[in-house]
Design a protein around this motif. Sequence first.
Motif, PDB file in Angstrom:
ATOM      1  N   ASN A 126     -61.589   3.245  -8.389  1.00  0.00           N
ATOM      2  CA  ASN A 126     -60.264   3.386  -7.769  1.00  0.00           C
ATOM      3  C   ASN A 126     -59.359   2.187  -8.072  1.00  0.00           C
ATOM      4  OD1 ASN A 126     -61.004   5.829  -6.517  1.00  0.00           O
ATOM      5  ND2 ASN A 126     -61.918   4.723  -4.776  1.00  0.00           N
ATOM      6  N   GLU A 127     -59.681   1.454  -9.117  1.00  0.00           N
ATOM      7  CA  GLU A 127     -58.934   0.227  -9.421  1.00  0.00           C
ATOM      8  C   GLU A 127     -57.442   0.494  -9.619  1.00  0.00           C
ATOM      9  OE1 GLU A 127     -58.796  -3.436 -12.681  1.00  0.00           O
ATOM     10  OE2 GLU A 127     -60.470  -1.996 -12.701  1.00  0.00           O
ATOM     11  N   VAL A 128     -57.097   1.552 -10.312  1.00  0.00           N
ATOM     12  CA  VAL A 128     -55.689   1.864 -10.564  1.00  0.00           C
ATOM     13  C   VAL A 128     -54.955   2.129  -9.265  1.00  0.00           C
ATOM     14  CG1 VAL A 128     -54.086   3.484 -11.659  1.00  0.00           C
ATOM     15  CG2 VAL A 128     -56.156   2.770 -12.872  1.00  0.00           C
ATOM     16  N   GLN A 129     -55.578   2.892  -8.379  1.00  0.00           N
ATOM     17  CA  GLN A 129     -54.964   3.201  -7.074  1.00  0.00           C
ATOM     18  C   GLN A 129     -54.792   1.937  -6.239  1.00  0.00           C
ATOM     19  OE1 GLN A 129     -57.147   6.027  -4.652  1.00  0.00           O
ATOM     20  NE2 GLN A 129     -56.095   5.333  -2.786  1.00  0.00           N
ATOM     21  N   HIS A 130     -55.836   1.091  -6.204  1.00  0.00           N
ATOM     22  CA  HIS A 130     -55.779  -0.149  -5.424  1.00  0.00           C
ATOM     23  C   HIS A 130     -54.706  -1.090  -5.967  1.00  0.00           C
ATOM     24  CE1 HIS A 130     -59.096   1.162  -3.158  1.00  0.00           C
ATOM     25  NE2 HIS A 130     -60.085   0.796  -3.978  1.00  0.00           N
ATOM     26  N   GLN A 131     -54.590  -1.155  -7.303  1.00  0.00           N
ATOM     27  CA  GLN A 131     -53.583  -2.026  -7.902  1.00  0.00           C
ATOM     28  C   GLN A 131     -52.179  -1.554  -7.536  1.00  0.00           C
ATOM     29  OE1 GLN A 131     -54.236  -4.867  -9.632  1.00  0.00           O
ATOM     30  NE2 GLN A 131     -52.021  -5.225  -9.614  1.00  0.00           N
ATOM     31  N   ALA A 132     -51.990  -0.249  -7.535  1.00  0.00           N
ATOM     32  CA  ALA A 132     -50.688   0.311  -7.164  1.00  0.00           C
ATOM     33  C   ALA A 132     -50.368   0.004  -5.704  1.00  0.00           C
ATOM     34  CB  ALA A 132     -50.684   1.823  -7.404  1.00  0.00           C
ATOM     35  N   GLU A 133     -51.385   0.117  -4.832  1.00  0.00           N
ATOM     36  CA  GLU A 133     -51.186  -0.184  -3.413  1.00  0.00           C
ATOM     37  C   GLU A 133     -50.855  -1.658  -3.201  1.00  0.00           C
ATOM     38  OE1 GLU A 133     -54.804   1.085  -1.644  1.00  0.00           O
ATOM     39  OE2 GLU A 133     -54.277   3.224  -1.663  1.00  0.00           O
ATOM     40  N   LEU A 134     -51.534  -2.524  -3.964  1.00  0.00           N
ATOM     41  CA  LEU A 134     -51.287  -3.961  -3.869  1.00  0.00           C
ATOM     42  C   LEU A 134     -49.858  -4.287  -4.285  1.00  0.00           C
ATOM     43  CD1 LEU A 134     -52.349  -6.851  -3.406  1.00  0.00           C
ATOM     44  CD2 LEU A 134     -53.096  -6.856  -5.799  1.00  0.00           C
ATOM     45  N   GLU A 135     -49.426  -3.698  -5.387  1.00  0.00           N
ATOM     46  CA  GLU A 135     -48.065  -3.952  -5.864  1.00  0.00           C
ATOM     47  C   GLU A 135     -47.024  -3.432  -4.877  1.00  0.00           C
ATOM     48  OE1 GLU A 135     -47.955  -2.205  -9.728  1.00  0.00           O
ATOM     49  OE2 GLU A 135     -49.236  -3.758 -10.638  1.00  0.00           O
ATOM     50  N   GLN A 136     -47.302  -2.281  -4.252  1.00  0.00           N
ATOM     51  CA  GLN A 136     -46.396  -1.736  -3.261  1.00  0.00           C
ATOM     52  C   GLN A 136     -46.303  -2.662  -2.049  1.00  0.00           C
ATOM     53  OE1 GLN A 136     -44.218   0.572  -2.992  1.00  0.00           O
ATOM     54  NE2 GLN A 136     -43.876   0.350  -0.775  1.00  0.00           N
ATOM     55  N   THR A 137     -47.445  -3.230  -1.635  1.00  0.00           N
ATOM     56  CA  THR A 137     -47.463  -4.161  -0.500  1.00  0.00           C
ATOM     57  C   THR A 137     -46.660  -5.416  -0.830  1.00  0.00           C
ATOM     58  OG1 THR A 137     -49.635  -3.379   0.222  1.00  0.00           O
ATOM     59  CG2 THR A 137     -48.929  -5.525   1.030  1.00  0.00           C
ATOM     60  N   HIS A 138     -46.815  -5.918  -2.057  1.00  0.00           N
ATOM     61  CA  HIS A 138     -46.055  -7.094  -2.491  1.00  0.00           C
ATOM     62  C   HIS A 138     -44.554  -6.822  -2.438  1.00  0.00           C
ATOM     63  CE1 HIS A 138     -49.541  -9.144  -4.913  1.00  0.00           C
ATOM     64  NE2 HIS A 138     -49.671  -9.261  -3.608  1.00  0.00           N
ATOM     65  N   ARG A 139     -44.159  -5.643  -2.933  1.00  0.00           N
ATOM     66  CA  ARG A 139     -42.735  -5.287  -2.908  1.00  0.00           C
ATOM     67  C   ARG A 139     -42.220  -5.204  -1.471  1.00  0.00           C
ATOM     68  NH1 ARG A 139     -44.236  -1.862  -7.251  1.00  0.00           N
ATOM     69  NH2 ARG A 139     -44.542  -0.118  -5.815  1.00  0.00           N
ATOM     70  N   GLN A 140     -43.038  -4.615  -0.591  1.00  0.00           N
ATOM     71  CA  GLN A 140     -42.644  -4.464   0.813  1.00  0.00           C
ATOM     72  C   GLN A 140     -42.476  -5.819   1.484  1.00  0.00           C
ATOM     73  OE1 GLN A 140     -42.338  -1.148   2.757  1.00  0.00           O
ATOM     74  NE2 GLN A 140     -40.988  -2.788   3.406  1.00  0.00           N
ATOM     75  N   LEU A 141     -43.408  -6.733   1.220  1.00  0.00           N
ATOM     76  CA  LEU A 141     -43.325  -8.066   1.819  1.00  0.00           C
ATOM     77  C   LEU A 141     -42.110  -8.839   1.313  1.00  0.00           C
ATOM     78  CD1 LEU A 141     -47.096  -9.121   1.818  1.00  0.00           C
ATOM     79  CD2 LEU A 141     -45.679  -8.587   3.808  1.00  0.00           C
ATOM     80  N   LYS A 142     -41.778  -8.666   0.035  1.00  0.00           N
ATOM     81  CA  LYS A 142     -40.587  -9.318  -0.517  1.00  0.00           C
ATOM     82  C   LYS A 142     -39.324  -8.790   0.159  1.00  0.00           C
ATOM     83  CE  LYS A 142     -42.419 -10.429  -5.125  1.00  0.00           C
ATOM     84  NZ  LYS A 142     -42.328 -10.130  -6.585  1.00  0.00           N
ATOM     85  N   GLU A 143     -39.290  -7.482   0.421  1.00  0.00           N
ATOM     86  CA  GLU A 143     -38.149  -6.882   1.119  1.00  0.00           C
ATOM     87  C   GLU A 143     -38.059  -7.425   2.536  1.00  0.00           C
ATOM     88  OE1 GLU A 143     -38.387  -2.632   0.960  1.00  0.00           O
ATOM     89  OE2 GLU A 143     -38.419  -2.577  -1.236  1.00  0.00           O
ATOM     90  N   TYR A 144     -39.212  -7.527   3.204  1.00  0.00           N
ATOM     91  CA  TYR A 144     -39.243  -8.076   4.565  1.00  0.00           C
ATOM     92  C   TYR A 144     -38.696  -9.504   4.569  1.00  0.00           C
ATOM     93  CZ  TYR A 144     -42.296  -4.278   6.266  1.00  0.00           C
ATOM     94  OH  TYR A 144     -42.811  -3.078   6.647  1.00  0.00           O
ATOM     95  N   PHE A 145     -39.180 -10.298   3.605  1.00  0.00           N
ATOM     96  CA  PHE A 145     -38.767 -11.706   3.552  1.00  0.00           C
ATOM     97  C   PHE A 145     -37.258 -11.815   3.327  1.00  0.00           C
ATOM     98  CE2 PHE A 145     -37.873 -15.747   1.549  1.00  0.00           C
ATOM     99  CZ  PHE A 145     -38.643 -16.638   2.282  1.00  0.00           C
ATOM    100  N   ALA A 146     -36.735 -11.023   2.401  1.00  0.00           N
ATOM    101  CA  ALA A 146     -35.298 -11.061   2.107  1.00  0.00           C
ATOM    102  C   ALA A 146     -34.482 -10.669   3.338  1.00  0.00           C
ATOM    103  CB  ALA A 146     -34.982 -10.125   0.943  1.00  0.00           C
TER     104      ALA A 146
END
Length: 272
Positions: free
Chosen positions: A7-27
């Motif tokens: 499930n590496e591809v799925q997990h990587q996509a979830e990780l990237e989505q979380t990173h994007r979400q946190l950046k939006e929160y921070f901004a």
Amino acid sequence: MTQSPENEVQHQAELEQTHRQLKEYFAFVAEMNVGGEVLSEDKKIRLDFIAQTTWLRHFSNRLGLSPADQERISSEEESLPCEEQLLSDKPEHIISRKSGTSYEPHLDIKMTVPEYLYNQGELYNLKVERGTLTAEDRFKINEHIISTIRMLDALPFPKELARVPRYASTHHEKMDGTGYPRKLTKDQLSIPERIMVLADIFEALTAADRPYKKAKTVSEAINIMAKMVAEEHIDADVFELFLTTETYKVYAENFLAPEQIDEVDVARYLKK
């Protein structure tokens, strides 16, 4: 990923989505920290939503604290790692008053004193309705006028300067009686005092040396002041005089940076 490599591809996509979400929160939180004229209800709701996000803290929250700050943390230190919310208001954020606040009766001071000396709560500070100053911050700043009044009250002014203490101590009053330090109304303020109120506000809005805000342009300042007229904070007649005589333009040309000077549609602010 190492536990389920299929499930590496799925997990990587979830990780990237979380990173994007946190950046939006921070901004978003950074934008709220800068402050503005009005904090809308939907922004408050979003702050509360972001605050519920949790993270794992792997270090002591006592590190780097002053002795006074450490003393305020009465709870037991959590075992690490521990789960925390991204934003919160905690008991240790509250700094109590160690002494009361009182003023000499003859000065007729009517300032509302906040319950606490300071409140450093994260959500509390981010949810300031206007600007960046909490009630506690604003009171601490407003107290400067008390020192002015006390000093001037002790000076033996000659007759022709007898009203100087009064003029110097009323530029923070508002026409509706919600100003400070005496909560005077329009009828209790002379024309020179009403002019001082407007002058002080225009200077404050356009000043470039305030650490808690960015200097406004002339048009931005006047637009804000027009709203203050509608809220009965500024005298309407004095505001109209300020515009029609182009006093704002003379001040700007002498004291403001070129990038702050822009066009003002005076007609839109004049009484029909």
